[in-house]
Design a protein around this motif. Structure first.
Motif, PDB file in Angstrom:
ATOM      1  N   LYS A 119      -7.542  10.428  28.334  1.00  0.00           N
ATOM      2  CA  LYS A 119      -6.690   9.948  29.425  1.00  0.00           C
ATOM      3  C   LYS A 119      -5.223   9.855  29.008  1.00  0.00           C
ATOM      4  O   LYS A 119      -4.330  10.056  29.823  1.00  0.00           O
ATOM      5  CB  LYS A 119      -7.194   8.595  29.924  1.00  0.00           C
ATOM      6  CG  LYS A 119      -8.467   8.708  30.726  1.00  0.00           C
ATOM      7  CD  LYS A 119      -8.969   7.360  31.181  1.00  0.00           C
ATOM      8  CE  LYS A 119     -10.247   7.524  31.999  1.00  0.00           C
ATOM      9  NZ  LYS A 119     -10.864   6.239  32.315  1.00  0.00           N
TER      10      LYS A 119
ATOM     11  N   ALA B  23     -17.288   6.284  22.439  1.00  0.00           N
ATOM     12  CA  ALA B  23     -17.124   6.987  23.711  1.00  0.00           C
ATOM     13  C   ALA B  23     -15.901   6.471  24.458  1.00  0.00           C
ATOM     14  O   ALA B  23     -15.110   7.262  25.000  1.00  0.00           O
ATOM     15  CB  ALA B  23     -18.373   6.834  24.572  1.00  0.00           C
ATOM     16  N   ASN B  24     -15.712   5.164  24.485  1.00  0.00           N
ATOM     17  CA  ASN B  24     -14.544   4.588  25.162  1.00  0.00           C
ATOM     18  C   ASN B  24     -13.254   4.982  24.464  1.00  0.00           C
ATOM     19  O   ASN B  24     -12.235   5.232  25.113  1.00  0.00           O
ATOM     20  CB  ASN B  24     -14.665   3.067  25.239  1.00  0.00           C
ATOM     21  CG  ASN B  24     -15.749   2.626  26.193  1.00  0.00           C
ATOM     22  OD1 ASN B  24     -16.145   3.368  27.095  1.00  0.00           O
ATOM     23  ND2 ASN B  24     -16.269   1.427  25.992  1.00  0.00           N
ATOM     24  N   SER B  25     -13.285   5.059  23.135  1.00  0.00           N
ATOM     25  CA  SER B  25     -12.111   5.465  22.375  1.00  0.00           C
ATOM     26  C   SER B  25     -11.730   6.910  22.699  1.00  0.00           C
ATOM     27  O   SER B  25     -10.558   7.230  22.931  1.00  0.00           O
ATOM     28  CB  SER B  25     -12.381   5.314  20.877  1.00  0.00           C
ATOM     29  OG  SER B  25     -11.360   5.890  20.120  1.00  0.00           O
TER      30      SER B  25
ATOM     31  N   ALA C  28     -20.975   3.247  22.568  1.00  0.00           N
ATOM     32  CA  ALA C  28     -20.024   3.025  23.665  1.00  0.00           C
ATOM     33  C   ALA C  28     -18.601   2.841  23.138  1.00  0.00           C
ATOM     34  O   ALA C  28     -17.644   3.281  23.774  1.00  0.00           O
ATOM     35  CB  ALA C  28     -20.447   1.818  24.494  1.00  0.00           C
ATOM     36  N   LYS C  29     -18.464   2.216  21.984  1.00  0.00           N
ATOM     37  CA  LYS C  29     -17.129   1.979  21.427  1.00  0.00           C
ATOM     38  C   LYS C  29     -16.430   3.309  21.129  1.00  0.00           C
ATOM     39  O   LYS C  29     -15.263   3.503  21.471  1.00  0.00           O
ATOM     40  CB  LYS C  29     -17.236   1.126  20.158  1.00  0.00           C
ATOM     41  CG  LYS C  29     -15.917   0.715  19.575  1.00  0.00           C
ATOM     42  CD  LYS C  29     -16.112  -0.201  18.382  1.00  0.00           C
ATOM     43  CE  LYS C  29     -14.769  -0.600  17.786  1.00  0.00           C
ATOM     44  NZ  LYS C  29     -14.929  -1.448  16.611  1.00  0.00           N
TER      45      LYS C  29
ATOM     46  N   ASP D  16     -12.574   8.565  25.401  1.00  0.00           N
ATOM     47  CA  ASP D  16     -12.144   8.567  26.800  1.00  0.00           C
ATOM     48  C   ASP D  16     -10.676   8.159  26.903  1.00  0.00           C
ATOM     49  O   ASP D  16      -9.904   8.782  27.634  1.00  0.00           O
ATOM     50  CB  ASP D  16     -13.032   7.624  27.618  1.00  0.00           C
ATOM     51  CG  ASP D  16     -12.729   7.661  29.094  1.00  0.00           C
ATOM     52  OD1 ASP D  16     -12.655   8.770  29.659  1.00  0.00           O
ATOM     53  OD2 ASP D  16     -12.543   6.573  29.688  1.00  0.00           O
ATOM     54  N   ALA D  17     -10.282   7.136  26.160  1.00  0.00           N
ATOM     55  CA  ALA D  17      -8.885   6.680  26.174  1.00  0.00           C
ATOM     56  C   ALA D  17      -7.968   7.761  25.619  1.00  0.00           C
ATOM     57  O   ALA D  17      -6.865   7.977  26.144  1.00  0.00           O
ATOM     58  CB  ALA D  17      -8.747   5.393  25.375  1.00  0.00           C
TER      59      ALA D  17
END
Length: 136
Positions: free
Chosen positions: A91, A83-85, A80-81, A87-88
């Motif tokens: 964006k 994936a979130n990175s 998740a870490k 994603d950021a």
């Protein structure tokens, strides 16, 4: 769907009639029938029915159960870490072009791993799947 006692009483009434008090497993009821409409033909309702089904999340329950089963069977773990990175990064990007994808394709961080087969999936591998869909 209604409990049988309620349904039988409601549909036995004519417009403007009031039922006698009666009990169901939900309590006591008195029904006043103001009006009744017949069912519309299925063909005229089909689109609305399909739209309601498409909006209902319950259709995804079997797929989510299968995904859960396969995740357990093959020991799938997502990071998740990472994936979130990513994603950021997406964006924050001003454009997702070939240069952006080249940088993502070089990213060796593991985003998904599996025990069977023991082959991690990197951010770069995922980004490579989208290379053909972005015009340069």
């Amino acid at each position: 769907m209604m409990v049988p006692e309620f349904e039988e009483t409601a549909f036995a009434l004519k417009n403007g009639e009031i039922s006698q008090p009666f009990a169901t497993s939900y309590g006591y009821h008195i029904i006043y029938r103001t009006d009744s409409r017949g069912l519309q033909p299925l063909d005229s309702l089909r689109r609305n029915i399909n739209d309601m089904i498409d909006r209902d999340d319950r259709k995804n329950i079997p797929m989510r159960a299968k995904v859960k089963e396969l995740r357990q069977k093959y020991g799938i773990a997502s990071n998740a870490k990472v994936a979130n990175s990513v994603d950021a990064q997406i964006k924050a990007a001003t454009a997702i072009d070939s240069l952006f994808l080249v940088n993502l394709k070089a990213d060796k961080r593991v985003i998904v791993s599996a025990k069977k087969p023991a082959k991690p999936v990197t951010v770069g591998k995922v980004a490579g799947m989208f290379n053909k869909s972005v015009s340069t």
